[in-house]
Design a protein around this motif. Structure first.
Motif, short mmCIF file in Angstrom:
data_model
loop_
_atom_site.label_atom_id
_atom_site.label_comp_id
_atom_site.label_asym_id
_atom_site.label_seq_id
_atom_site.Cartn_x
_atom_site.Cartn_y
_atom_site.Cartn_z
N ASN A 167 0.83 -1.21 0.00
CA ASN A 167 0.00 0.00 0.00
C ASN A 167 0.87 1.26 0.00
OD1 ASN A 167 -1.87 2.03 1.91
ND2 ASN A 167 -2.97 0.90 0.33
N ARG A 168 1.90 1.23 0.83
CA ARG A 168 2.79 2.39 0.92
C ARG A 168 3.52 2.61 -0.40
NH1 ARG A 168 4.48 -0.43 6.47
NH2 ARG A 168 3.03 0.65 7.85
N ARG A 169 4.01 1.51 -0.96
CA ARG A 169 4.77 1.59 -2.21
C ARG A 169 3.90 2.16 -3.34
NH1 ARG A 169 6.52 -3.48 -1.89
NH2 ARG A 169 4.96 -4.18 -3.38
N LEU A 170 2.66 1.68 -3.40
CA LEU A 170 1.76 2.12 -4.47
C LEU A 170 1.43 3.61 -4.32
CD1 LEU A 170 -0.64 -0.97 -4.55
CD2 LEU A 170 0.81 -0.20 -6.46
N MET A 171 1.16 4.01 -3.11
CA MET A 171 0.80 5.43 -2.93
C MET A 171 2.00 6.31 -3.21
SD MET A 171 -2.23 5.82 -0.20
CE MET A 171 -1.60 5.25 1.34
N ARG A 172 3.18 5.82 -2.89
CA ARG A 172 4.37 6.63 -3.18
C ARG A 172 4.59 6.75 -4.68
NH1 ARG A 172 10.01 6.96 0.19
NH2 ARG A 172 10.60 8.51 -1.37
N GLU A 173 4.31 5.66 -5.36
CA GLU A 173 4.45 5.68 -6.82
C GLU A 173 3.48 6.69 -7.42
OE1 GLU A 173 4.48 2.26 -10.20
OE2 GLU A 173 4.80 1.55 -8.13
N ILE A 174 2.27 6.71 -6.89
CA ILE A 174 1.28 7.66 -7.40
C ILE A 174 1.68 9.10 -7.04
CG2 ILE A 174 -1.13 8.43 -7.13
CD1 ILE A 174 -1.85 5.39 -7.01
N TYR A 175 2.20 9.26 -5.85
CA TYR A 175 2.68 10.60 -5.46
C TYR A 175 3.78 11.07 -6.42
CZ TYR A 175 0.48 12.19 -1.10
OH TYR A 175 -0.40 12.70 -0.17
N ALA A 176 4.63 10.13 -6.85
CA ALA A 176 5.75 10.52 -7.73
C ALA A 176 5.24 11.04 -9.06
CB ALA A 176 6.69 9.34 -7.93
N LEU A 177 4.06 10.56 -9.48
CA LEU A 177 3.49 11.04 -10.76
C LEU A 177 3.16 12.53 -10.70
CD1 LEU A 177 1.01 8.11 -11.57
CD2 LEU A 177 3.31 8.48 -12.51
N ARG A 178 3.02 13.02 -9.51
CA ARG A 178 2.68 14.44 -9.34
C ARG A 178 3.87 15.35 -9.67
NH1 ARG A 178 0.35 14.55 -3.40
NH2 ARG A 178 -0.82 16.41 -4.00
N HIS A 179 5.05 14.74 -9.81
CA HIS A 179 6.24 15.54 -10.17
C HIS A 179 6.19 16.00 -11.63
CE1 HIS A 179 8.68 13.42 -6.75
NE2 HIS A 179 7.65 14.11 -6.32
N ALA A 180 5.34 15.36 -12.43
CA ALA A 180 5.26 15.69 -13.87
C ALA A 180 4.84 17.15 -14.06
CB ALA A 180 4.25 14.77 -14.55
N VAL A 207 -6.14 -3.03 -4.36
CA VAL A 207 -6.77 -3.42 -5.63
C VAL A 207 -7.10 -2.16 -6.43
CG1 VAL A 207 -8.86 -4.41 -6.67
CG2 VAL A 207 -7.69 -5.62 -4.79
N GLU A 208 -7.67 -1.20 -5.74
CA GLU A 208 -8.06 0.04 -6.40
C GLU A 208 -6.83 0.83 -6.87
OE1 GLU A 208 -11.00 0.46 -7.33
OE2 GLU A 208 -11.04 2.58 -7.93
N LEU A 209 -5.82 0.87 -6.03
CA LEU A 209 -4.58 1.59 -6.41
C LEU A 209 -3.97 0.95 -7.66
CD1 LEU A 209 -2.86 2.13 -2.91
CD2 LEU A 209 -3.98 3.89 -4.31
N LYS A 210 -3.95 -0.36 -7.68
CA LYS A 210 -3.34 -1.06 -8.82
C LYS A 210 -4.17 -0.87 -10.10
CE LYS A 210 -2.31 -4.81 -6.28
NZ LYS A 210 -1.88 -6.13 -5.83
N ARG A 211 -5.48 -0.71 -9.90
CA ARG A 211 -6.34 -0.49 -11.05
C ARG A 211 -6.07 0.89 -11.67
NH1 ARG A 211 -10.67 2.07 -12.63
NH2 ARG A 211 -11.06 3.13 -10.67
N ILE A 212 -5.92 1.91 -10.81
CA ILE A 212 -5.79 3.26 -11.38
C ILE A 212 -4.38 3.58 -11.84
CG2 ILE A 212 -7.76 4.19 -10.07
CD1 ILE A 212 -5.58 5.75 -8.41
N LEU A 213 -3.39 2.90 -11.27
CA LEU A 213 -1.99 3.29 -11.55
C LEU A 213 -1.66 3.33 -13.05
CD1 LEU A 213 0.64 4.22 -10.34
CD2 LEU A 213 1.27 1.84 -9.94
#
Lengths: 374, 250, 437
Positions: A167-180, A207-213
């Motif tokens: 969960n932490r890894r996925l949210m961090r990955e999504i946070y990193a997309l905000r650098h764009a 499940v939801e995080l993996k779906r939207i990533l």
């Protein structure tokens, strides 16, 4: 794309009741983000973070003196108003004094079967904090086992750690997309994504995080990014405020809140003893100001985050009367401004006066924008 | 001796003879003299016939003519007990202060709470908002009864609340909804305070703000119980003082 | 109206001298090659004592209170802190202290004497942060011990050792920071003195059970303060023994603090230091505050007897235990301090309500006045639950709002009016002639 997260956030109680019916477990309310949720989860319970509802209320004055933060009163109001009748367990990791009162008044006035005060080092910077916290986690684990009437097997704990890490890894990955240059998600969406993770089973959340990533990576928002801001400070799940900020020509691209990045930033590195590894994770996480001494470790962490996200400015928010943040803010502001990051300071209550705040935010955005002219 | 009005009440043989009222203004002592003289004149009583005079209220210690004084808290309990002996919670809301008193069957004070300073000025705040909305104060309360829309407003701090009113005005919110939001917010602060002593039926509201139907409505909703406003509610403190003056002169 | 005889306290002069010496010693420490450090009144001050007999400290809370007592200096200090951007609702001792540091003004004359190091312990949200800022502003080293181990009743070896281990760490740090060799015999002496002074102070408080009370709380403030300055020192321990003997003499001879004592109250939290006249105001009604959990339990150390009553805590010396090693001294010091009554409510308000009700019972009190102290989130923590708990027992209780160190938050007229209401509920009237001690 984020509808599910918004649903969970808004219908947290419905979710919890359904979860109870489905699993036969128990829900445990955690009053501070330093709660070792993996342990609670491994005991077959759903740990949920206690947040307020951002509505004026008149039930807490007999319990908490008015000089304590509005957040701690809002949290307690949820219990006094009977919104958590399904919740049988509560716990707190030694927190600021404000939140501690929500917990103790809850224990006094809202019936629960299980209540646990977990001593937790405030000085996370001493080497002695690690064995101490491991010992406390062990004692907490025993208390959970006694309450639930069964032992927590190592395998369950290991699985819980992996689930939480994912969960932490996925949210961090999504946070990193905000650098764009044009982030594929708004600050509001990011806020609700994290806040909803407090209320739902991490299995569902993952499940939801993996779906939207994958979808997020190609998402183009039909809006101008405008000024890139970060938001820093006390507990903050004020969606009305962030919505307002993002409606006047700005996007929030990073945050340092216990209801935001601080909650999931680092993962548990399993190395030898499992409980010790979990304890180390909580010691090493980005600190709450009440746990950030003697050295100020928050400041360089926040600056790095700001630079990574290429922010134009920072909004520093503070829950009114929040002593831990009040002890950091003047120095933090100075530090960020010296490092080229302009700051706007705002004081939050249960509801915020959006009109006057809009004017301040707009003035700040004009100021931040003007710098490009010279 | 209220913050806003001076009230005089003459009591004889178990009944109220006369009530007079003067705005305190800049010369509260002169106003008190005026109200006192008016009371005697209306009742046709000579000053030498007055057996005892007690004062209560914010300016009680400087009250002219008074031989002694009691606090607003005791006066409220005593006064309400005389009229409505079943009342156990009396709420007194004036221009500057709000008080809640838990009283016994004999009119004794069992417990009391007074608003802390961040929640002060209920009456004054309503007035200020009414003025800002250009609505006469008498209308302001009635106006809020026309609204059925609850707009959450910060209840903890009047300064924050005022800036929220400004936002509502800018957002072109109907005056009736703003009026209700303001009354709800103030009532919520008073309800918070009342909860400290507990809401024990029957509940009565006294003091100047009890004239405001919008506030009474909001308070009843907030307390989730019926709130009774006695006749001449702003004179209840004076009545309590008169009763104690009568006892002490015997 | 006077029913009891009264006379001034003889220990008064000594108390004043001791306090002045304390602040002067700190100021002059460097002249004699000594060291000076700053930290809180709750800090384990017996530990730096092991660096030598020429080590002096100032403790921040009483220092902040001294500033508060001087209202114009306090306003200057508070404004200086605000000018640096600090919130007005932060600890008012801390803001007074910081202001004095920014203005470079020592409350006892001259410049703010720069400390050699900061040494603190962390009990509330502000304690560690207070000296974090002093250290960064003055560019001096800083060490702080964390005591977040829960209430004493639930103390375990794991929790005790977290504190003891940090104490060992502190000693190593002190040696490194000052370049001095640490002397265990001085530590042991300080630990013994600390137990003696805090246990004897409890004896003094216990004597106030007498009716009429030999001490009123306003006077106690000037006496208990030594325990907040230098509880580990021989001077303070000796002074408290002298004081105890005098108070005992007063009890034996029925010498009252208030000749017209008719009503016995207790207060709670630090008082508004700029407005101690609150206590004089009570005297007009024949009401006396005989103490509080604050005056009894911040510096006094207690134990509970089998019948539930409070008695002074037995020192290691009284228990016949000889301290021979550093580790043993530190364990005793940690355990002793974690038992501090005023420490317990940080974890649960019910613990404080129970202690307060024990005081009401044992000291035979008629009511409780709670100071809703906006200046201290620590001692105000849980105070509304205390109110509920006390009221539930049928004990009369009132609250008044104020601030220990920021007079701008004190509404004198309203507070006095509220006291009038409370006195009326207790059935008291102002006595027209008042004889004061």
């Amino acid at each position: 794309m984020f509808t599910q997260f918004f649903n969970w956030y808004e219908k947290r109680h419905d979710y919890a009741r359904e979860w109870l019916a489905k699993t036969g477990g128990e829900v445990v309310g955690c009053f501070c983000s330093y709660a070792p949720e993996e342990l609670i989860y491994a005991a077959g319970c759903l740990p949920v973070r206690m947040l307020g509802s951002h509505e004026p209320q008149d039930v807490t004055e007999p319990h908490i003196f008015g000089m304590f933060c509005p957040f701690c009163r809002d949290v307690l109001a949820q219990g006094l108003k009977g919104r958590y009748k399904y919740m049988k367990g509560i716990m707190i990791s030694h927190s600021c004094l404000h939140l501690r009162q929500s917990y103790t008044s809850w224990e006094n006035h809202v019936p629960v079967d299980f209540s646990y005060y977990l001593p937790f080092p405030a000085k996370v910077q001493t080497v002695h904090a690690r064995p101490y916290l491991k010992g406390e986690f062990a004692q907490f684990k025993e208390a959970l086992e006694k309450w639930r009437g069964k032992l927590i097997p190592d395998d369950s704990l290991r699985e819980a750690v992996e689930l939480y890490n994912e969960n932490r890894r996925l949210m961090r990955e999504i946070y990193a997309l905000r650098h764009a240059p044009d982030p594929p998600l708004t600050g509001l969406e990011a806020m609700v994504m994290v806040a909803s993770s407090f209320f739902v089973d991490k299995k569902d959340h993952n499940v939801e995080l993996k779906r939207i990533l994958p979808e997020l990576k190609n998402r183009k928002l039909d809006r101008n990014t405008g000024a890139r801001l970060m938001i820093v400070g006390s507990e903050d799940d004020d969606t009305a405020f962030i919505k307002m900020v993002e409606s006047v020509g700005a996007t929030i691209v990073a945050d340092d809140h216990c209801t935001g990045s601080r909650y999931f930033w680092n993962s548990t590195e399993v190395n030898g003893d499992l409980l010790q590894s979990i304890a180390n994770r909580y010691i090493d996480r980005p600190a709450c100001p009440s746990k950030d001494w003697e050295e100020r470790t928050r400041f360089p962490h926040i600056l790095k985050m700001a630079k990574d996200a290429k922010v134009d400015g920072a909004i520093i928010i503070q829950q009114k009367f929040c002593d831990p943040h009040e002890c950091d803010i003047p120095m933090l502001r100075k530090y960020l401004e010296e490092n080229g990051i302009p700051c706007l300071f705002l004081e939050f209550d249960v509801t915020v006066p959006l009109g006057p705040f809009r004017i301040r935010v707009e003035a700040f955005l004009e100021m931040v924008g003007e710098e490009d002219l010279f | 001796m209220g913050a806003k009005f001076i009230k005089v009440l003459l009591f004889k043989d178990g009944r109220v003879v006369v009530r007079t009222r003067e705005e305190a203004g800049f010369e509260p002592l002169a106003a008190a003299e005026k109200a006192y003289a008016a009371a005697l004149a209306q009742a046709g009583v000579a000053e030498s016939d007055v057996q005892n005079v007690f004062a209560t209220g914010a300016g009680r210690k400087n009250a002219p003519r008074a031989k002694d004084s009691i606090t607003e808290v005791s006066a409220a309990a005593r006064g309400i007990n005389h009229l409505m002996p079943n009342v156990r919670t009396v709420i007194d809301v004036g221009a500057e202060e709000g008080r809640a008193v838990k009283c016994s069957a004999t009119g004794k004070v069992d417990d009391f709470a007074i608003n802390e300073k961040c929640a002060a000025g209920a009456g004054s705040f309503t007035e200020a908002v009414a003025r800002a909305l250009e609505v006469p104060l008498e209308e302001f309360g009635r106006l809020s009864l026309q609204s059925s829309k609850a707009i959450p407003m910060n209840a903890q701090c009047a300064v924050f609340a005022e800036s929220e009113v400004v936002s509502l005005v800018h957002a072109k919110t109907p005056k009736s909804d703003i009026a209700r939001a303001v009354h709800d917010a103030i009532a919520s602060r008073i309800v918070s305070m009342v909860r400290r002593v507990g809401i024990n039926n029957d509940v009565a509201l006294i003091g100047g703000v009890s004239n405001n139907p919008g506030f009474v409505d909001a308070l009843s909703r907030g307390l989730e119980t019926n709130v009774t406003v006695p006749e001449h509610a702003e004179f209840i403190g004076a009545l309590g003082a008169a009763l104690i003056a009568g006892e002490r002169s015997n | 109206m006077a029913e009891y005889k009264t006379e001034p306290l003889k220990s008064w002069k000594k108390a004043k001298e001791l306090r002045l010496n304390y602040y002067q010693n700190y100021q002059q420490a460097h002249d004699k090659g000594g060291l000076r450090w700053t930290g809180g009144a709750w800090a384990f001050d017996a530990i730096p004592a092991g660096l030598g007999r020429d080590v002096y400290n100032i403790t921040g809370e009483p220092y902040g209170a001294s500033i508060a007592f001087d209202r114009s200096l306090s306003t200057e200090c508070l404004e200086a802190a605000e000018a640096k951007g600090w919130a007005r609702d932060l600890c008012s001792y801390m803001r007074n202290y910081w202001g004095s540091m920014y203005l470079n003004k020592y409350a006892f004359g001259g410049e703010y004497p720069k400390p050699d190091f900061c040494y603190q312990d962390h009990i509330c949200c502000s304690h560690a942060k207070w000296y974090q800022h002093v250290a960064e502003y003055k560019k001096i080293p800083y060490f702080c011990i964390d005591v977040s181990v829960g209430p004493y009743k639930d103390l375990t070896e794991n929790r005790l050792m977290f504190v003891v281990n940090q104490m060992h760490e502190a000693i190593e740090w002190l040696e490194k920071t000052t370049g001095r060799k640490y002397q265990d015999d001085l530590l042991i002496e300080a630990v013994e003195n600390e137990q003696r002074s805090t246990s004897v102070w409890a004896e003094v408080c216990l004597l106030n059970m007498a009716k009429p009370a030999p001490l009123d709380e306003k006077s106690m403030y000037s006496l208990y303060v030594h325990g907040t300055l230098s509880k580990h020192s021989k001077e303070v321990a000796d002074f408290y023994e002298e004081l105890r003997d005098e108070v005992k003499y007063r009890v034996d001879n029925n010498i009252a603090a208030l000749p017209n004592e008719r009503c016995r109250l207790m207060s709670d939290t630090q008082p508004p230091w700029g407005f101690l006249k609150v206590f004089r105001y009570l005297e007009q009604y024949g009401a006396i505050s005989i103490g509080s959990l604050y005056t009894f339990g911040l510096i006094g150390l207690w134990e509970t007897k089998p019948d539930g009553s409070w008695a002074p805590r037995k020192t290691s010396m009284q228990r016949g235990e000889t301290i021979t090693t550093r580790d043993q001294a530190l364990r005793i010091l940690a355990d002793w301090n974690l038992a501090k009554p005023e420490w317990q409510h940080f974890y649960h308000p019910n613990l404080k309500t129970e202690m307060m009700m024990q005081i009401v019972k044992q000291w035979k009190l008629d009511g409780v006045m709670l100071h809703l102290n906006r200046g201290c989130e620590g001692l105000s923590c849980g105070i509304m639950e205390n109110r509920l708990g006390i009221a539930a027992t049928g004990t009369p209780v009132m609250t008044f709002e104020g601030n220990m160190g920021d007079e701008r938050e004190f509404d004198e007229k309203r507070v006095m009016a509220r006291i009038d209401s409370f006195m009326e509920t207790l059935g008291l009237q102002i006595q027209k002639t008042v004889a004061t001690a």
